[in-house]
Design a protein around this motif. Sequence first.
Motif, PDB file in Angstrom:
ATOM      1  N   GLU A   1       0.857  -1.193   0.000  1.00  0.00           N
ATOM      2  CA  GLU A   1       0.000   0.000   0.000  1.00  0.00           C
ATOM      3  C   GLU A   1       0.888   1.236   0.000  1.00  0.00           C
ATOM      4  O   GLU A   1       2.113   1.127   0.152  1.00  0.00           O
TER       5      GLU A   1
ATOM      6  N   TYR B   1      -5.305   3.574  11.673  1.00  0.00           N
ATOM      7  CA  TYR B   1      -6.368   4.584  11.681  1.00  0.00           C
ATOM      8  C   TYR B   1      -6.749   5.068  13.078  1.00  0.00           C
ATOM      9  O   TYR B   1      -6.699   4.320  14.055  1.00  0.00           O
TER      10      TYR B   1
ATOM     11  N   THR C   1     -15.298  -2.884  -2.807  1.00  0.00           N
ATOM     12  CA  THR C   1     -14.833  -1.605  -2.269  1.00  0.00           C
ATOM     13  C   THR C   1     -13.880  -0.968  -3.280  1.00  0.00           C
ATOM     14  O   THR C   1     -12.854  -1.559  -3.609  1.00  0.00           O
TER      15      THR C   1
ATOM     16  N   GLU D   1      -2.741 -11.952  -2.190  1.00  0.00           N
ATOM     17  CA  GLU D   1      -4.073 -12.397  -1.803  1.00  0.00           C
ATOM     18  C   GLU D   1      -4.486 -13.518  -2.738  1.00  0.00           C
ATOM     19  O   GLU D   1      -3.842 -13.772  -3.753  1.00  0.00           O
TER      20      GLU D   1
ATOM     21  N   GLU E   1      -2.555  11.603   0.365  1.00  0.00           N
ATOM     22  CA  GLU E   1      -2.193  11.652   1.792  1.00  0.00           C
ATOM     23  C   GLU E   1      -1.961  13.121   2.146  1.00  0.00           C
ATOM     24  O   GLU E   1      -1.192  13.809   1.468  1.00  0.00           O
TER      25      GLU E   1
HETATM   26  P1  HAM Z   1      -7.021  -0.522   1.306  1.00  0.00           P
HETATM   27  O1  HAM Z   1      -8.462  -0.540   1.699  1.00  0.00           O
HETATM   28  O2  HAM Z   1      -6.191  -1.667   1.731  1.00  0.00           O
HETATM   29  O3  HAM Z   1      -6.417   0.829   1.858  1.00  0.00           O
HETATM   30  O4  HAM Z   1      -6.902  -0.382  -0.268  1.00  0.00           O
HETATM   31  C1  HAM Z   1      -7.520   0.674  -0.961  1.00  0.00           C
HETATM   32  C2  HAM Z   1      -8.210   0.161  -2.200  1.00  0.00           C
HETATM   33  O5  HAM Z   1      -7.292  -0.566  -3.020  1.00  0.00           O
HETATM   34  C3  HAM Z   1      -9.328  -0.823  -1.935  1.00  0.00           C
HETATM   35  O6  HAM Z   1     -10.524  -0.163  -1.610  1.00  0.00           O
HETATM   36  C4  HAM Z   1      -9.420  -1.553  -3.260  1.00  0.00           C
HETATM   37  O7  HAM Z   1     -10.207  -0.803  -4.177  1.00  0.00           O
HETATM   38  C5  HAM Z   1      -7.999  -1.571  -3.737  1.00  0.00           C
HETATM   39  N1  HAM Z   1      -7.404  -2.893  -3.491  1.00  0.00           N
HETATM   40  C6  HAM Z   1      -6.875  -3.364  -2.344  1.00  0.00           C
HETATM   41  N2  HAM Z   1      -6.434  -4.628  -2.490  1.00  0.00           N
HETATM   42  C7  HAM Z   1      -6.669  -4.964  -3.769  1.00  0.00           C
HETATM   43  C8  HAM Z   1      -6.438  -6.143  -4.566  1.00  0.00           C
HETATM   44  N3  HAM Z   1      -5.832  -7.213  -4.079  1.00  0.00           N
HETATM   45  N4  HAM Z   1      -6.818  -6.124  -5.883  1.00  0.00           N
HETATM   46  C9  HAM Z   1      -7.412  -5.034  -6.402  1.00  0.00           C
HETATM   47  N5  HAM Z   1      -7.648  -3.902  -5.705  1.00  0.00           N
HETATM   48  C10 HAM Z   1      -7.301  -3.866  -4.416  1.00  0.00           C
HETATM   49  C11 HAM Z   1      -5.118   1.214   1.710  1.00  0.00           C
HETATM   50  O8  HAM Z   1      -4.340   0.677   0.988  1.00  0.00           O
HETATM   51  C12 HAM Z   1      -4.783   2.474   2.470  1.00  0.00           C
HETATM   52  N6  HAM Z   1      -3.360   2.772   2.236  1.00  0.00           N
HETATM   53  C13 HAM Z   1      -5.672   3.624   2.038  1.00  0.00           C
HETATM   54  C14 HAM Z   1      -5.351   4.895   2.758  1.00  0.00           C
HETATM   55  C15 HAM Z   1      -4.611   5.919   2.287  1.00  0.00           C
HETATM   56  N7  HAM Z   1      -5.711   5.209   3.984  1.00  0.00           N
HETATM   57  C16 HAM Z   1      -5.219   6.392   4.300  1.00  0.00           C
HETATM   58  N8  HAM Z   1      -4.525   6.829   3.264  1.00  0.00           N
END
Ligand code: HAM
Length: 439
Positions: free
Chosen positions: A82, A264, A282, A115, A131
Amino acid sequence: MEKIQSVQGMHDILPDEQDYFTFIKKVVRHRCRQNGIRRITTPVVEDTILFKRAIGEQTDIVEKEMYTFIDQGENQLTLRPEGTAGVVRAYIEHGMSNLPQPVQLYYFEPMFRRERPQKGRYRQLFQFGVEIMGESDPALDAQLIALAYTICQDLGIADMVDVVINSIGCPVCRPKYITHLQNFYAGKERNLCDKCKTRLEKNPLRLLDCKEEDCQILANLAPKITDHLCTECKDFHDHLKDYLQALDIPFRESPKLVRGLDYYTKTVFEFVLKNDPKAQNTVCGGGRYDKLVEFLGGPNTPASGFAFGIDRLVMTMKDAGIIVPSKDTIHVVIIQLGEDAKKKAIRLLQDLRSKGVKAMGSFGKDSIKSQMRLADKLEAPYALILGQMEVKNKTIILRDMKKGTQTIIKYDDVLPEILKTIDNKTLDTHDFSTELTRL
Ligand code: HAM
């Protein structure tokens, strides 16, 4: 020879799909500029400890989804799962707390999570994230949610998403709430799935967002964190809701929304696809992380952000039948026969391109018929045909590929003729030299 294929869960983004990526990138760049948010790119690889500390040892990501390896220098490294952790590391490393606050950054980069692959869930995924560090005010969280919502509107999917918000409190009120939660679950362990049995010990908040039916039933009855927030967190959350209303952002509250990353505090939110029973629905997740900068060794700095899954956005747009503009179409294919014609044709191609005409030729094909077939397949509206006769007569044939009609024009007139024929709005012109300045 054995065929070598792409790694499971990692996919190529082919030209047709690139049109969607290009459009999304354009929207993101435009909206970020309007908000004074500047782009940052951090390395794909970071020290493993960064993610362990930022995301949390007990999370699914750190426990089982990271691509971690030891390099030749015995360093333990990880492909970033991330973007937040790397941006915060960069904020601290470059002393950005000395800049005017808040510091507002965005990224558009690939992330890696091991995953189980399925539709909408990949092992290499693209995220666009924002951010904002150095501001503690619910108005910032509201503006971030509004920005994410505007981007959904730009992409034509706003009416397909539900904006879901919650507050998960702070280090003052959350531990007390977790005790309430554990008390609620005491004696009910046998009704929980195996994962939740361990969550009860390791990460009790995650009991609330388990997808198993029996766990859901209990989660619905469990005490709600919003009933246990301290005054500061409750005020903050109430203000956030006021500001969202002032901004006309439709939202829904869910006390069960807890997110899968440990950093968070207070606000958390997700954009979830409506009427989509699939689990991978999501498209955006985010929230406030007031303790993270300090936790990673920086000064006490409040912060908030979100990230969209670009692959999921593309999937959603395609499923909804949304078509993005494509600028990849070719205007003209040059067809030539004989060495003299070839020499003239490569020069003509260059001259056409310098005027913004998107032009191609296939010099490896020697028959006019096969070159014509290529022009057809590329759906080029026009072809320019240059054979030995035309070279001798200083002419060239302009063929309208749709109508199937041909006109002979003077070779010297070919550029103005083409420019007259093509819709000027579709020309791809750029004089980069006028855009640069020197010290
Ligand atoms: P997260 O919910 O883990 O948050 O990922 C954000 C978005 O990335 C998800 O809502 C989804 O749309 C997409 N996503 C996550 N995993 C996958 C996957 N394996 N395949 C496709 N899409 C995926 C974060 O990553 C936090 N860093 C968000 C954040 C930024 N919070 C504060 N600042």
